[in-house]
Design a protein around this motif. Sequence first.
Motif, PDB file in Angstrom:
ATOM      1  N   ARG A  65       0.797  -1.330   0.147  1.00 63.18           N
ATOM      2  CA  ARG A  65       0.035  -0.021  -0.057  1.00 63.18           C
ATOM      3  C   ARG A  65       0.909   1.327   0.115  1.00 63.18           C
ATOM      4  O   ARG A  65       1.714   1.409   0.764  1.00 63.18           O
ATOM      5  N   GLN A  94     -11.291  -0.696  -5.647  1.00 64.49           N
ATOM      6  CA  GLN A  94     -11.315  -1.552  -4.499  1.00 64.49           C
ATOM      7  C   GLN A  94     -12.434  -2.435  -4.353  1.00 64.49           C
ATOM      8  O   GLN A  94     -13.490  -2.066  -4.169  1.00 64.49           O
ATOM      9  N   THR A  97     -14.582  -2.165  -0.877  1.00 60.69           N
ATOM     10  CA  THR A  97     -15.340  -1.052  -0.464  1.00 60.69           C
ATOM     11  C   THR A  97     -15.811  -0.298  -1.540  1.00 60.69           C
ATOM     12  O   THR A  97     -16.707   0.587  -1.488  1.00 60.69           O
ATOM     13  N   GLU A  99     -14.476   1.670  -3.632  1.00 59.79           N
ATOM     14  CA  GLU A  99     -13.757   2.945  -3.837  1.00 59.79           C
ATOM     15  C   GLU A  99     -12.777   2.846  -5.002  1.00 59.79           C
ATOM     16  O   GLU A  99     -12.488   1.921  -5.341  1.00 59.79           O
ATOM     17  N   HIS A 125      -5.332   1.701  -0.668  1.00 57.23           N
ATOM     18  CA  HIS A 125      -6.073   1.050   0.228  1.00 57.23           C
ATOM     19  C   HIS A 125      -5.600  -0.534   0.017  1.00 57.23           C
ATOM     20  O   HIS A 125      -5.523  -1.033  -0.969  1.00 57.23           O
ATOM     21  N   CYS A 126      -5.800  -1.157   1.282  1.00 54.79           N
ATOM     22  CA  CYS A 126      -5.612  -2.648   1.251  1.00 54.79           C
ATOM     23  C   CYS A 126      -6.576  -3.431   0.534  1.00 54.79           C
ATOM     24  O   CYS A 126      -7.737  -2.905   0.691  1.00 54.79           O
ATOM     25  N   GLY A 127      -6.379  -4.523   0.193  1.00 53.43           N
ATOM     26  CA  GLY A 127      -7.514  -5.369  -0.520  1.00 53.43           C
ATOM     27  C   GLY A 127      -7.154  -5.641  -2.013  1.00 53.43           C
ATOM     28  O   GLY A 127      -6.295  -5.414  -2.770  1.00 53.43           O
ATOM     29  N   THR A 250     -14.964   1.413   5.203  1.00 55.24           N
ATOM     30  CA  THR A 250     -14.153   2.187   4.314  1.00 55.24           C
ATOM     31  C   THR A 250     -13.058   1.685   3.948  1.00 55.24           C
ATOM     32  O   THR A 250     -12.343   0.970   4.796  1.00 55.24           O
ATOM     33  N   GLY A 251     -12.222   2.277   2.831  1.00 53.55           N
ATOM     34  CA  GLY A 251     -10.613   1.826   2.754  1.00 53.55           C
ATOM     35  C   GLY A 251      -9.755   1.956   3.798  1.00 53.55           C
ATOM     36  O   GLY A 251      -8.795   1.187   4.314  1.00 53.55           O
ATOM     37  N   ASP A 255      -7.487  -0.648   5.735  1.00 56.65           N
ATOM     38  CA  ASP A 255      -6.101  -0.300   6.121  1.00 56.65           C
ATOM     39  C   ASP A 255      -5.657  -0.459   7.494  1.00 56.65           C
ATOM     40  O   ASP A 255      -4.727  -1.154   7.728  1.00 56.65           O
TER      41      ASP A 255
END
Length: 387
Positions: A65, A94, A97, A99, A125-127, A250-251, A255
């Motif tokens: 990230r 993402q 989320t 986003e 953001h993670c994911g 949310t992202g 995170d």
Amino acid sequence: MWYTKLIYLVLLIIGLFFSVLYEGIFSMLLLGVLILLPLTQLWLVHHVRRRLSISLSLAQTEMGRGIPQKLYCTMQNKSHFPLNYCHVTLDLQQVATKETEQLELQLPLQGNFAATVSFQFAAMHCGKLKISVKKCRIADYFHLFSCSVRKCTAAEGIVVPSEQAGSLSMPNLQRSEMEDSVNYDPNRPGDDNTELFGIREFRDTDNPKRIHWKRSSREETLFVKEYSRPLEKQCAIWIDRTQTKAMQITGAKVDAQMEAAHALACILMRQQVPVVLFWNTEQGTQHETIETPEQLQRCMVQVLESPIPTESTGFQPVSEPATYAELFCITHAAELDTNAYRRTAEQILVLSTDETVLQQAAVFPISMETLLETLAAVCNPGTERSV
């Protein structure tokens, strides 16, 4: 593009008046050119569209990230005709989320040619990250006609937490064996003579007191006993990934959860404390023993790739009674019932990404460094803690 159509319409009207007022080959040729020109451009655009393809690829499918990565966009025009306008809009979404971020590209297309353009971006953001072509439009030289390209392939990647632990430590959590444990390490010998690990041939560095005389006399070769090693006290990190419909995930929350788990695992590994990472999926609870940074990286990928549960499955330890010196619960829920976890660990620390908990406790701030300093300060042996 509307102004070019307006200019062409004006020219066409002038050509019509010119052909009416002045009879002759020149006026007819002018009118013919003005009529055929857009028709040829329309055919050209649709011809190129059918032979144009766009593919996306990542230099690395696993990325940290906030770390710059390269994205390659390859455009292949199999027709012999060039175009001077191609506008591509890319969506970086993402998956968890929803986003999105956007990247835009505009360049000319040569005939019978493939071009690769590289972007540099940093996932925020993670994911799971899905990169797709939201829109790709090509136009003729005069910008009279345009159409969308449909032959587009997407790219996917996993954004894992970046290193946030730095030089932080938890001095109250150190490597220690459970001397009264009835469970023993199946892979490593130790010094507990109450349980035999195995028998092997004698080496020069072995203690003569451990010689197995019966086996040695029978085999006419010296053999020694290897004693067992009690299982060490472990720390468990429980990543509660449950996302109900009422939660506004949310992202930034994802995170905070993933980087807190990653940083805690890094700290404990540096202090040689055995770590077991737990996370829940739609199929139940998964776990992995973490010993090296490579294992942690692979485990983070598994966590982020697994489907997110919509109902809490609860923490399911590997064994009972308690084998964990500390249990870190990192959750999105505002409240977490720790009564079910009392037999799993000597101490329990609950961290939540919920805004109401943040406002009350301020233990999960925006700064990850401050969070870890707080964890290092509060992580002392004692009674159960819920923060």
